[in-house]
Design a protein around this motif. Structure first.
Motif, mmCIF file in Angstrom:
data_model
loop_
_atom_site.group_PDB
_atom_site.id
_atom_site.type_symbol
_atom_site.label_atom_id
_atom_site.label_comp_id
_atom_site.label_asym_id
_atom_site.label_seq_id
_atom_site.Cartn_x
_atom_site.Cartn_y
_atom_site.Cartn_z
ATOM 1 N N ALA A 119 38.927 52.547 37.278
ATOM 2 C CA ALA A 119 39.442 51.384 38.001
ATOM 3 C C ALA A 119 40.137 50.436 37.037
ATOM 4 O O ALA A 119 39.930 50.487 35.824
ATOM 5 C CB ALA A 119 38.307 50.650 38.712
ATOM 6 N N THR A 120 40.926 49.571 37.620
ATOM 7 C CA THR A 120 41.519 48.453 36.890
ATOM 8 C C THR A 120 40.978 47.173 37.508
ATOM 9 O O THR A 120 41.067 46.987 38.719
ATOM 10 C CB THR A 120 43.058 48.473 37.000
ATOM 11 N N LEU A 121 40.383 46.333 36.689
ATOM 12 C CA LEU A 121 39.929 45.011 37.120
ATOM 13 C C LEU A 121 41.112 44.057 36.957
ATOM 14 O O LEU A 121 41.695 43.965 35.877
ATOM 15 C CB LEU A 121 38.765 44.527 36.256
ATOM 16 N N THR A 122 41.483 43.375 38.036
ATOM 17 C CA THR A 122 42.530 42.361 37.970
ATOM 18 C C THR A 122 41.917 41.023 38.349
ATOM 19 O O THR A 122 41.252 40.912 39.381
ATOM 20 C CB THR A 122 43.704 42.687 38.918
ATOM 21 N N VAL A 123 42.116 40.040 37.491
ATOM 22 C CA VAL A 123 41.625 38.688 37.722
ATOM 23 C C VAL A 123 42.826 37.822 38.081
ATOM 24 O O VAL A 123 43.766 37.705 37.296
ATOM 25 C CB VAL A 123 40.914 38.128 36.481
ATOM 26 N N HIS A 124 42.814 37.255 39.276
ATOM 27 C CA HIS A 124 43.899 36.397 39.749
ATOM 28 C C HIS A 124 43.434 34.951 39.660
ATOM 29 O O HIS A 124 42.361 34.619 40.146
ATOM 30 C CB HIS A 124 44.238 36.711 41.212
ATOM 31 N N ARG A 125 44.254 34.091 39.066
ATOM 32 C CA ARG A 125 43.920 32.674 38.927
ATOM 33 C C ARG A 125 44.962 31.822 39.635
ATOM 34 O O ARG A 125 46.084 32.260 39.882
ATOM 35 C CB ARG A 125 43.842 32.306 37.447
ATOM 36 N N ASP A 126 44.579 30.578 39.945
ATOM 37 C CA ASP A 126 45.462 29.683 40.695
ATOM 38 C C ASP A 126 46.755 29.345 39.971
ATOM 39 O O ASP A 126 47.753 29.010 40.599
ATOM 40 C CB ASP A 126 44.725 28.399 41.067
ATOM 41 N N ASP A 127 46.789 29.472 38.653
ATOM 42 C CA ASP A 127 48.000 29.135 37.903
ATOM 43 C C ASP A 127 48.975 30.313 37.811
ATOM 44 O O ASP A 127 49.982 30.243 37.102
ATOM 45 C CB ASP A 127 47.639 28.646 36.504
ATOM 46 N N SER B 56 47.364 36.383 35.581
ATOM 47 C CA SER B 56 46.476 37.494 35.935
ATOM 48 C C SER B 56 46.078 38.228 34.662
ATOM 49 O O SER B 56 46.870 38.339 33.733
ATOM 50 C CB SER B 56 47.177 38.484 36.870
ATOM 51 N N HIS B 57 44.870 38.705 34.622
ATOM 52 C CA HIS B 57 44.369 39.501 33.506
ATOM 53 C C HIS B 57 43.949 40.849 34.072
ATOM 54 O O HIS B 57 43.450 40.922 35.198
ATOM 55 C CB HIS B 57 43.156 38.839 32.857
ATOM 56 N N THR B 58 44.120 41.905 33.293
ATOM 57 C CA THR B 58 43.667 43.214 33.738
ATOM 58 C C THR B 58 42.854 43.880 32.644
ATOM 59 O O THR B 58 43.034 43.600 31.451
ATOM 60 C CB THR B 58 44.843 44.146 34.109
ATOM 61 N N ALA B 59 41.953 44.756 33.068
ATOM 62 C CA ALA B 59 41.137 45.541 32.143
ATOM 63 C C ALA B 59 40.829 46.887 32.792
ATOM 64 O O ALA B 59 40.565 46.942 33.995
ATOM 65 C CB ALA B 59 39.839 44.802 31.826
ATOM 66 N N ARG B 60 40.876 47.939 32.025
ATOM 67 C CA ARG B 60 40.561 49.285 32.519
ATOM 68 C C ARG B 60 39.058 49.529 32.399
ATOM 69 O O ARG B 60 38.444 49.154 31.408
ATOM 70 C CB ARG B 60 41.306 50.335 31.718
#
Length: 186
Positions: free
Chosen positions: A72-80, A83-87
């Motif tokens: 999977a890929t973790l995607t972190v979405h922020r209000d600004d 986005s950050h991703t990690a495998r």
């Protein structure tokens, strides 16, 4: 395009939706996750994904297959808008069989958008292609949507509704090889 909105998508034949983690494990995940990893919760999430594979296989009408890997890929979405991703995880040696999208957030209503769109298919000149019509699945907190890996799909972009908003998405897949239902039976 023609759109069908699915609020309770369990009756749609090309997808399966189910709650992923019990509430206590879900809350622990929210407390551990950061921009680059699940804070030690990947094993819980991977085990939960593996546990719903049988349900997904039945709901999707897929043949039995071994689960050789979950990635999977973790995607972190922020209000600004950052986005950050990690495998996470390791794809196995088998064929990609089932894709999934798992959404979780400390504030599930903090973003607009994020709907998964699964496109119908049609034959064009002997090839299976995405049609203009699709089924739209609203993101549901702590629910995983599973669908065949060969299904054409996309995701509607996110827009934050409030300052400080954060949303996490795991998009991934299960790999495996066909298994005979008779294997191991005497």
């Amino acid at each position: 395009p023609t759109e069908r909105v699915v609020e309770r998508p369990t009756a749609t034949p090309h997808l399966c939706v189910t709650e992923l983690l019990p509430f206590d494990r879900y809350r622990a995940l929210l407390h551990r996750v950061d921009d680059h990893h699940l804070g030690g919760s990947w094993s819980d999430v991977e085990a939960a994904i593996r546990a719903v594979t049988g349900l997904a296989r039945r709901e999707l009408g897929l043949a039995h297959f071994s689960v050789d890997g979950v990635a999977a890929t973790l995607t972190v979405h922020r209000d600004d808008g950052v986005s950050h991703t990690a495998r996470l995880g390791t794809p196995g040696p088998g064929t990609r069989r089932v894709d999934f999208v798992y959404t979780f957030s400390p504030d599930p209503g903090a973003f607009e958008g994020g709907q998964l769109r699964l496109f119908d298919t049609e034959d064009r000149d002997g090839s299976r292609c995405a049609a203009a019509s699709f089924t739209s699945i609203d993101p549901v907190d702590n629910a995983v949507v599973l669908f065949p890996s060969n299904a054409p799909h996309d995701v509607v972009p996110l827009t934050p509704r409030r300052e400080g908003a954060v949303r996490y998405t795991l998009d991934g897949w299960l790999t495996g090889d066909p298994v005979s239902v008779q294997a191991g039976r005497h």
